[in-house]
Every structure is written in structure tokens, then in C-alpha cells.
Write a protein that holds these residues in place. Structure first.
Motif, PDB file in Angstrom:
ATOM      1  N   ALA A  66       0.766  -1.106  -0.045  1.00 55.03           N
ATOM      2  CA  ALA A  66      -0.437   0.089  -0.323  1.00 55.03           C
ATOM      3  C   ALA A  66       1.326   1.632   0.508  1.00 55.03           C
ATOM      4  O   ALA A  66       0.495   2.050  -1.048  1.00 55.03           O
ATOM      5  CB  ALA A  66      -1.084   0.091   1.301  1.00 55.03           C
ATOM      6  N   ALA A  67       1.850   1.571   1.268  1.00 60.78           N
ATOM      7  CA  ALA A  67       2.732   1.721   0.808  1.00 60.78           C
ATOM      8  C   ALA A  67       3.625   2.798  -0.338  1.00 60.78           C
ATOM      9  O   ALA A  67       4.228   4.031  -0.922  1.00 60.78           O
ATOM     10  CB  ALA A  67       3.249   2.396   1.561  1.00 60.78           C
ATOM     11  N   GLY A  68       4.029   1.493  -1.487  1.00 58.78           N
ATOM     12  CA  GLY A  68       4.637   1.161  -2.389  1.00 58.78           C
ATOM     13  C   GLY A  68       3.447   2.248  -3.203  1.00 58.78           C
ATOM     14  O   GLY A  68       3.545   2.708  -4.527  1.00 58.78           O
ATOM     15  N   ALA A  69       1.978   1.561  -3.422  1.00 54.78           N
ATOM     16  CA  ALA A  69       1.429   2.236  -4.892  1.00 54.78           C
ATOM     17  C   ALA A  69       0.660   3.899  -3.738  1.00 54.78           C
ATOM     18  O   ALA A  69       0.031   4.799  -4.831  1.00 54.78           O
ATOM     19  CB  ALA A  69      -0.068   0.850  -3.918  1.00 54.78           C
ATOM     20  N   ILE A  70       0.832   3.973  -3.057  1.00 54.48           N
ATOM     21  CA  ILE A  70       0.477   5.088  -2.691  1.00 54.48           C
ATOM     22  C   ILE A  70       1.923   6.976  -3.008  1.00 54.48           C
ATOM     23  O   ILE A  70       1.501   7.630  -3.691  1.00 54.48           O
ATOM     24  CB  ILE A  70       0.879   5.723  -1.046  1.00 54.48           C
ATOM     25  CG1 ILE A  70      -0.760   4.509  -0.090  1.00 54.48           C
ATOM     26  CG2 ILE A  70       0.851   7.088  -0.219  1.00 54.48           C
ATOM     27  CD1 ILE A  70      -1.101   4.663   0.609  1.00 54.48           C
ATOM     28  N   GLU A  71       2.717   5.950  -3.162  1.00 56.62           N
ATOM     29  CA  GLU A  71       4.220   6.522  -3.384  1.00 56.62           C
ATOM     30  C   GLU A  71       4.213   6.770  -5.004  1.00 56.62           C
ATOM     31  O   GLU A  71       4.153   7.448  -5.763  1.00 56.62           O
ATOM     32  CB  GLU A  71       5.338   5.827  -3.379  1.00 56.62           C
ATOM     33  CG  GLU A  71       7.226   5.868  -4.035  1.00 56.62           C
ATOM     34  CD  GLU A  71       6.657   7.960  -3.555  1.00 56.62           C
ATOM     35  OE1 GLU A  71       7.735   8.804  -3.963  1.00 56.62           O
ATOM     36  OE2 GLU A  71       6.442   8.337  -2.084  1.00 56.62           O
ATOM     37  N   VAL A  72       3.424   5.608  -6.236  1.00 59.62           N
ATOM     38  CA  VAL A  72       3.194   5.901  -7.491  1.00 59.62           C
ATOM     39  C   VAL A  72       2.074   6.467  -7.989  1.00 59.62           C
ATOM     40  O   VAL A  72       2.614   7.538  -8.360  1.00 59.62           O
ATOM     41  CB  VAL A  72       3.179   4.294  -7.898  1.00 59.62           C
ATOM     42  CG1 VAL A  72       3.198   4.157  -9.099  1.00 59.62           C
ATOM     43  CG2 VAL A  72       4.318   3.096  -7.539  1.00 59.62           C
ATOM     44  N   ALA A  73       1.483   6.473  -6.455  1.00 56.34           N
ATOM     45  CA  ALA A  73       0.519   8.171  -6.681  1.00 56.34           C
ATOM     46  C   ALA A  73       0.514   9.364  -6.414  1.00 56.34           C
ATOM     47  O   ALA A  73       0.138   9.686  -7.457  1.00 56.34           O
ATOM     48  CB  ALA A  73      -1.431   7.443  -5.942  1.00 56.34           C
ATOM     49  N   ALA A  74       1.164   8.865  -5.950  1.00 61.99           N
ATOM     50  CA  ALA A  74       2.227  10.725  -5.623  1.00 61.99           C
ATOM     51  C   ALA A  74       2.382  11.168  -6.668  1.00 61.99           C
ATOM     52  O   ALA A  74       2.266  12.224  -6.510  1.00 61.99           O
ATOM     53  CB  ALA A  74       2.384  10.969  -4.224  1.00 61.99           C
ATOM     54  N   ARG A  75       3.123  10.785  -7.387  1.00 57.36           N
ATOM     55  CA  ARG A  75       4.318  10.486  -8.541  1.00 57.36           C
ATOM     56  C   ARG A  75       3.715  11.162  -9.361  1.00 57.36           C
ATOM     57  O   ARG A  75       3.796  11.658 -10.139  1.00 57.36           O
ATOM     58  CB  ARG A  75       5.415   9.676  -9.076  1.00 57.36           C
ATOM     59  CG  ARG A  75       6.609   9.812  -7.802  1.00 57.36           C
ATOM     60  CD  ARG A  75       7.821   8.355  -7.806  1.00 57.36           C
ATOM     61  NE  ARG A  75       8.356   8.595  -7.029  1.00 57.36           N
ATOM     62  CZ  ARG A  75       9.616   8.825  -6.531  1.00 57.36           C
ATOM     63  NH1 ARG A  75       9.943   9.120  -7.623  1.00 57.36           N
ATOM     64  NH2 ARG A  75      10.804   8.884  -5.725  1.00 57.36           N
ATOM     65  N   ALA A  76       2.995  10.005  -9.943  1.00 66.36           N
ATOM     66  CA  ALA A  76       1.358  10.904 -11.156  1.00 66.36           C
ATOM     67  C   ALA A  76       0.862  11.502 -10.750  1.00 66.36           C
ATOM     68  O   ALA A  76       0.041  12.225 -11.694  1.00 66.36           O
ATOM     69  CB  ALA A  76       0.587   9.008 -11.426  1.00 66.36           C
ATOM     70  N   ALA A  77      -0.024  11.696  -9.509  1.00 69.45           N
ATOM     71  CA  ALA A  77      -1.098  12.729  -9.030  1.00 69.45           C
ATOM     72  C   ALA A  77      -0.584  14.179  -8.710  1.00 69.45           C
ATOM     73  O   ALA A  77      -1.087  15.274  -8.528  1.00 69.45           O
ATOM     74  CB  ALA A  77      -2.153  12.196  -8.352  1.00 69.45           C
ATOM     75  N   GLY A  78       0.877  14.093  -7.775  1.00 74.38           N
ATOM     76  CA  GLY A  78       1.293  15.170  -6.827  1.00 74.38           C
ATOM     77  C   GLY A  78       0.995  14.955  -5.990  1.00 74.38           C
ATOM     78  O   GLY A  78       0.836  13.557  -5.055  1.00 74.38           O
ATOM     79  N   PRO A  79       1.841  15.877  -5.001  1.00 77.97           N
ATOM     80  CA  PRO A  79       2.229  15.575  -3.975  1.00 77.97           C
ATOM     81  C   PRO A  79       1.068  15.866  -2.515  1.00 77.97           C
ATOM     82  O   PRO A  79       0.962  14.886  -1.899  1.00 77.97           O
ATOM     83  CB  PRO A  79       3.392  16.408  -3.247  1.00 77.97           C
ATOM     84  CG  PRO A  79       3.771  17.652  -4.827  1.00 77.97           C
ATOM     85  CD  PRO A  79       2.527  16.983  -5.631  1.00 77.97           C
TER      86      PRO A  79
END
Length: 164
Positions: free
Chosen positions: A55-68
Motif C-alpha cells: 500500500a505504501a508503494g502504491a501511494i508513492e506511485v500515485a503521489a508521483r503521478a498525481a502530485g504531492p
């Protein structure tokens, strides 16, 4: 009052199992909110650790794609959801390891919940003895099979609609 579930270790005699009983509070866990990885490691929840890392990895990927800002919101939502379900995941982990559910108890504190649980007597499920069979209801006199249930549909005795 707080609700606690009681769990006994696997394959342990009843006398020793009561000494090693775990009382897990139901509800939100502040420890899991503040330090989720430490919570998971402390309680040796290895499958849950794998899920938290994923889940932490998925959140990191989503943060890079959608913004901080999106990453921050996702992190907060995940932390709140995990803290809400952390004790339930701990119960699930114990069940997978063979721990037996012994019952529930309530108390203002852990000590009070333990006292109440052991004062009322350890339930039969905790001691390994079989539970008594439930009492059977006595049949009502004069109730024929054709009069038993009304209105369940075609094919049932006493149905309001005829069978087709």
C-alpha cells in the motif's frame, strides 16, 4: 467502557492458556496510526506487513503521478483506515496462527476487563470443552404441518398462493 476480545494460544492446556490469554481492544489504535510499521513488526503480523508495504508503494506511485497533495491525502486516508482496522488484522493474524477465540469482555481498562473475564468464569470454548447443545423448543400442541407457515410462496405448506 471498552470492548476486548480474548484469545488463547494454540494447543495449550486450559490452566496454562488462561495465563497467556491475549486481550485485544476493539476499535481505533493510536499506536497503529502513529507508527504503523512498528505496530505491525511489534505484533509479528508478517502478511499484514506485506500489505502495508504494498500500500505504501502504491501511494508513492500515485503521489508521483498525481502530485504531492494527492499523495498526502492518500497517506492520511490509508493511515486512518489502517488504524481503524489494525486490531481486527491482529485478531486475523492470531486466528491464522491457531489461537482460539475465547470470548469478549468489557472494562474501563485492560485490568478491569481481565478481572471481569476471569470472575465470570472462563467460557467452555476457552477451556476446550464442547459447548452444551442448545435447548430445543417444544412443539406447540395442535399445530399441524399444513398450518406451520403462511405466505412463503408456492410449494410451502399453508401458502397463500397455490403451487403451479
Amino acid at each position: 467502557m471498552k470492548l476486548y476480545t480474548v484469545h488463547l494460544p494454540p494447543e495449550t492446556p486450559a490452566a496454562k492458556a488462561a495465563d497467556k490469554a491475549l486481550f485485544i481492544r476493539d476499535g481505533f489504535s493510536w499506536f497503529a496510526l502513529v507508527l504503523p510499521f512498528v505496530y505491525v513488526l511489534w505484533h509479528r503480523m508478517w502478511w499484514v506487513l506485506l500489505g502495508v508495504v504494498a500500500a505504501a508503494g502504491a501511494i508513492e506511485v500515485a503521489a508521483r503521478a498525481a502530485g504531492p497533495a494527492a499523495g498526502t491525502i492518500l497517506s492520511i486516508v490509508f493511515a486512518l483506515a489502517f488504524a481503524t482496522e489494525a486490531n481486527g488484522l491482529r485478531r486475523w493474524t492470531l486466528a491464522r496462527k491457531g489461537w482460539r477465540y475465547a470470548g469478549t469482555t468489557v472494562g474501563g481498562s485492560l485490568e478491569e476487563a481481565e478481572r471481569r473475564f476471569f470472575e465470570t468464569g472462563v467460557p467452555a470454548a476457552a477451556t476446550g470443552r464442547p459447548l452444551p447443545a442448545p435447548a430445543q423448543a417444544a412443539p406447540r400442541p395442535g399445530l399441524a404441518a399444513r398450518d406451520s407457515i403462511i405466505g412463503l410462496g408456492p410449494g410451502f405448506a399453508g401458502s397463500a398462493r397455490p403451487a403451479r
